[in-house]
Design a protein around this motif. Structure first.
Motif, PDB file in Angstrom:
ATOM      1  N   ASP A  52       0.807  -1.221   0.000  1.00  0.00           N
ATOM      2  CA  ASP A  52       0.000   0.000   0.000  1.00  0.00           C
ATOM      3  C   ASP A  52       0.838   1.268   0.000  1.00  0.00           C
ATOM      4  O   ASP A  52       0.335   2.343  -0.338  1.00  0.00           O
ATOM      5  N   SER A  53       2.104   1.196   0.386  1.00  0.00           N
ATOM      6  CA  SER A  53       2.972   2.367   0.374  1.00  0.00           C
ATOM      7  C   SER A  53       3.854   2.344  -0.865  1.00  0.00           C
ATOM      8  O   SER A  53       4.532   1.344  -1.126  1.00  0.00           O
ATOM      9  N   PRO A  54       3.892   3.443  -1.637  1.00  0.00           N
ATOM     10  CA  PRO A  54       4.686   3.442  -2.870  1.00  0.00           C
ATOM     11  C   PRO A  54       6.186   3.375  -2.626  1.00  0.00           C
ATOM     12  O   PRO A  54       6.942   3.001  -3.528  1.00  0.00           O
ATOM     13  N   ASN A  55       6.642   3.740  -1.427  1.00  0.00           N
ATOM     14  CA  ASN A  55       8.069   3.709  -1.135  1.00  0.00           C
ATOM     15  C   ASN A  55       8.473   2.534  -0.250  1.00  0.00           C
ATOM     16  O   ASN A  55       9.528   1.940  -0.459  1.00  0.00           O
ATOM     17  N   ALA A  56       7.649   2.190   0.717  1.00  0.00           N
ATOM     18  CA  ALA A  56       7.976   1.042   1.573  1.00  0.00           C
ATOM     19  C   ALA A  56       7.936  -0.255   0.786  1.00  0.00           C
ATOM     20  O   ALA A  56       8.704  -1.183   1.076  1.00  0.00           O
ATOM     21  N   GLY A  57       7.070  -0.348  -0.219  1.00  0.00           N
ATOM     22  CA  GLY A  57       6.960  -1.565  -1.014  1.00  0.00           C
ATOM     23  C   GLY A  57       8.275  -1.968  -1.657  1.00  0.00           C
ATOM     24  O   GLY A  57       8.768  -3.086  -1.441  1.00  0.00           O
ATOM     25  N   PRO A  58       8.892  -1.104  -2.462  1.00  0.00           N
ATOM     26  CA  PRO A  58      10.183  -1.460  -3.064  1.00  0.00           C
ATOM     27  C   PRO A  58      11.264  -1.753  -2.037  1.00  0.00           C
ATOM     28  O   PRO A  58      12.045  -2.691  -2.199  1.00  0.00           O
ATOM     29  N   VAL A  59      11.327  -0.950  -0.980  1.00  0.00           N
ATOM     30  CA  VAL A  59      12.369  -1.125   0.030  1.00  0.00           C
ATOM     31  C   VAL A  59      12.258  -2.479   0.708  1.00  0.00           C
ATOM     32  O   VAL A  59      13.241  -3.228   0.831  1.00  0.00           O
ATOM     33  N   MET A  60      11.062  -2.827   1.170  1.00  0.00           N
ATOM     34  CA  MET A  60      10.914  -4.064   1.940  1.00  0.00           C
ATOM     35  C   MET A  60      10.891  -5.295   1.041  1.00  0.00           C
ATOM     36  O   MET A  60      11.383  -6.357   1.429  1.00  0.00           O
ATOM     37  N   ALA A  61      10.337  -5.181  -0.155  1.00  0.00           N
ATOM     38  CA  ALA A  61      10.358  -6.323  -1.073  1.00  0.00           C
ATOM     39  C   ALA A  61      11.785  -6.645  -1.485  1.00  0.00           C
ATOM     40  O   ALA A  61      12.225  -7.803  -1.452  1.00  0.00           O
ATOM     41  N   ALA A  62      12.542  -5.612  -1.870  1.00  0.00           N
ATOM     42  CA  ALA A  62      13.935  -5.829  -2.255  1.00  0.00           C
ATOM     43  C   ALA A  62      14.762  -6.300  -1.067  1.00  0.00           C
ATOM     44  O   ALA A  62      15.623  -7.182  -1.198  1.00  0.00           O
ATOM     45  N   GLY A  63      14.514  -5.711   0.101  1.00  0.00           N
ATOM     46  CA  GLY A  63      15.255  -6.106   1.282  1.00  0.00           C
ATOM     47  C   GLY A  63      14.996  -7.551   1.669  1.00  0.00           C
ATOM     48  O   GLY A  63      15.929  -8.294   1.995  1.00  0.00           O
ATOM     49  N   ALA A  64      13.721  -7.959   1.638  1.00  0.00           N
ATOM     50  CA  ALA A  64      13.391  -9.341   1.970  1.00  0.00           C
ATOM     51  C   ALA A  64      14.016 -10.297   0.963  1.00  0.00           C
ATOM     52  O   ALA A  64      14.552 -11.349   1.330  1.00  0.00           O
ATOM     53  N   GLY A  65      13.956  -9.941  -0.317  1.00  0.00           N
ATOM     54  CA  GLY A  65      14.585 -10.777  -1.331  1.00  0.00           C
ATOM     55  C   GLY A  65      16.085 -10.855  -1.157  1.00  0.00           C
ATOM     56  O   GLY A  65      16.690 -11.914  -1.318  1.00  0.00           O
ATOM     57  N   ALA A  66      16.703  -9.732  -0.824  1.00  0.00           N
ATOM     58  CA  ALA A  66      18.146  -9.711  -0.622  1.00  0.00           C
ATOM     59  C   ALA A  66      18.556 -10.623   0.528  1.00  0.00           C
ATOM     60  O   ALA A  66      19.617 -11.257   0.485  1.00  0.00           O
ATOM     61  N   LEU A  67      17.703 -10.698   1.552  1.00  0.00           N
ATOM     62  CA  LEU A  67      17.991 -11.548   2.705  1.00  0.00           C
ATOM     63  C   LEU A  67      17.609 -13.003   2.458  1.00  0.00           C
ATOM     64  O   LEU A  67      17.979 -13.881   3.249  1.00  0.00           O
ATOM     65  N   GLY A  68      16.828 -13.260   1.404  1.00  0.00           N
ATOM     66  CA  GLY A  68      16.371 -14.616   1.134  1.00  0.00           C
ATOM     67  C   GLY A  68      15.417 -15.128   2.189  1.00  0.00           C
ATOM     68  O   GLY A  68      15.486 -16.290   2.607  1.00  0.00           O
ATOM     69  N   VAL A  69      14.485 -14.260   2.617  1.00  0.00           N
ATOM     70  CA  VAL A  69      13.557 -14.605   3.686  1.00  0.00           C
ATOM     71  C   VAL A  69      12.172 -14.080   3.325  1.00  0.00           C
ATOM     72  O   VAL A  69      12.044 -13.194   2.468  1.00  0.00           O
ATOM     73  N   GLU A  70      11.151 -14.612   3.953  1.00  0.00           N
ATOM     74  CA  GLU A  70       9.789 -14.148   3.698  1.00  0.00           C
ATOM     75  C   GLU A  70       9.356 -13.209   4.812  1.00  0.00           C
ATOM     76  O   GLU A  70       9.373 -13.571   5.993  1.00  0.00           O
ATOM     77  N   LEU A  71       8.982 -12.002   4.434  1.00  0.00           N
ATOM     78  CA  LEU A  71       8.461 -11.004   5.361  1.00  0.00           C
ATOM     79  C   LEU A  71       7.035 -10.656   4.941  1.00  0.00           C
ATOM     80  O   LEU A  71       6.446 -11.312   4.106  1.00  0.00           O
TER      81      LEU A  71
END
Length: 302
Positions: free
Chosen positions: A230-249
């Motif tokens: 729902d947030s245009p900025n938190a979405g990219p940050v947390m999706a990329a961050g979770a992918g970078a960590l190889g974990v599901e958030l």
């Protein structure tokens, strides 16, 4: 003092001292914001125009003053260092995440819940260990973008006035930018302006996370999952961050007694205490990369 030296000095002050314990400028600003909100949004009747006017009265005078002082020898250089120091929250993020990590490591779930409850707005009383780790990791990734990378970005772009503008706008979004009956209209301007100011820094932060982790997975998560957030900025940050960590958030969370079905972010196993440590390491390495790039850019420009 060059931009690079001012940058290093501001970051060093944050690393050594953390957030000012006394006389933090944002405390006084928060009181001003509360006063303006009580005048322009009495009983929640403020309109969008009222919110925009209150935002301008709160943010523009300090930003303009910072711009004037920045032109003065010595005073401007000192202001640049102190403004960046006051805006950065890297050490504070670590200080809040560490007790949660340590509590999970020793199996003290109640302490972990209390610790993460200090940094997230969701209800934490019923979270299991995985839920606590997920909340803490999400907080590190998202607040790393807002309180660290965005501050560095605006400092590099516009010096003290830039970092003052961003920090005050971000604070008003945290105070007014809610979709509640009281703030939905009045807080609209604060939320939208913060979205605009964080648009580029958030995507640079997301790219940083991707480059320093599981890069292709992070980019794929950013592309497919971020638009669902729902947030245009938190979405990219947390999706990329979770992918970078190889974990599901992501996933379901309870806010103010109501369950919200949030999209899943990232891919891999569930979050645990190690995820918090990995997210903190990712954030620290990202800051080092940014410092190196900004300093290199200044050297090449000189």
């Amino acid at each position: 003092m060059s931009l690079g030296l001012s940058l290093l000095a501001g970051v060093a002050l944050d690393a050594v001292f953390g957030e000012p314990r006394r006389f933090h400028p944002l405390v006084g600003f928060g009181r001003l914001a509360d006063w303006l909100e009580s005048r322009f949004n009495a009983a929640g009747r403020g309109r969008r125009l009222d919110g925009l006017l209150a935002w301008a009265l709160a943010v523009l005078p300090p930003t303009f003053l910072a711009g004037l002082l920045a032109q003065l020898p010595l005073v401007g250089e000192l202001l640049a260092v102190l403004a960046l120091y006051a805006a950065l929250g890297l050490r504070s993020l670590g200080e809040h995440a560490r007790p949660v990590l340590e509590a999970l490591q020793r199996g003290d779930l109640e302490a972990a819940r209390r610790g993460v409850g200090r940094v997230v707005s969701r209800d934490t009383s019923a979270l299991d260990a995985g839920g606590v780790a997920r909340a803490a990791s999400e907080s590190l990734l998202e607040n790393g973008s807002d309180a660290v990378f965005a501050a560095l970005f605006w400092f590099a772009v516009a010096g003290a006035p830039g970092v003052v503008l961003h920090r005050l706008a971000n604070t008003l979004d945290a105070m007014w930018g809610y979709r509640t009956p009281r703030f939905e209209r009045f807080g609209w301007a604060a939320a939208r302006i913060d979205d605009v100011l964080n648009y580029v820094p958030a995507r640079l932060a997301a790219l940083t996370y991707a480059l320093l982790g599981h890069t292709w997975l992070a980019l794929a998560c950013w592309r497919h999952q971020a638009p669902l957030w729902d947030s245009p900025n938190a979405g990219p940050v947390m999706a990329a961050g979770a992918g970078a960590l190889g974990v599901e958030l992501g996933g379901a969370a309870v806010y103010h007694g109501a369950r919200h079905e949030r999209p899943a972010l990232g891919a891999g196993g569930p979050a645990d205490a190690g995820t918090i440590a990995a997210a903190w390491s990712l954030l620290q390495r990202g800051v080092l990369l940014w410092l190196a790039l900004i300093l290199l850019g200044g050297w090449l420009h000189a």
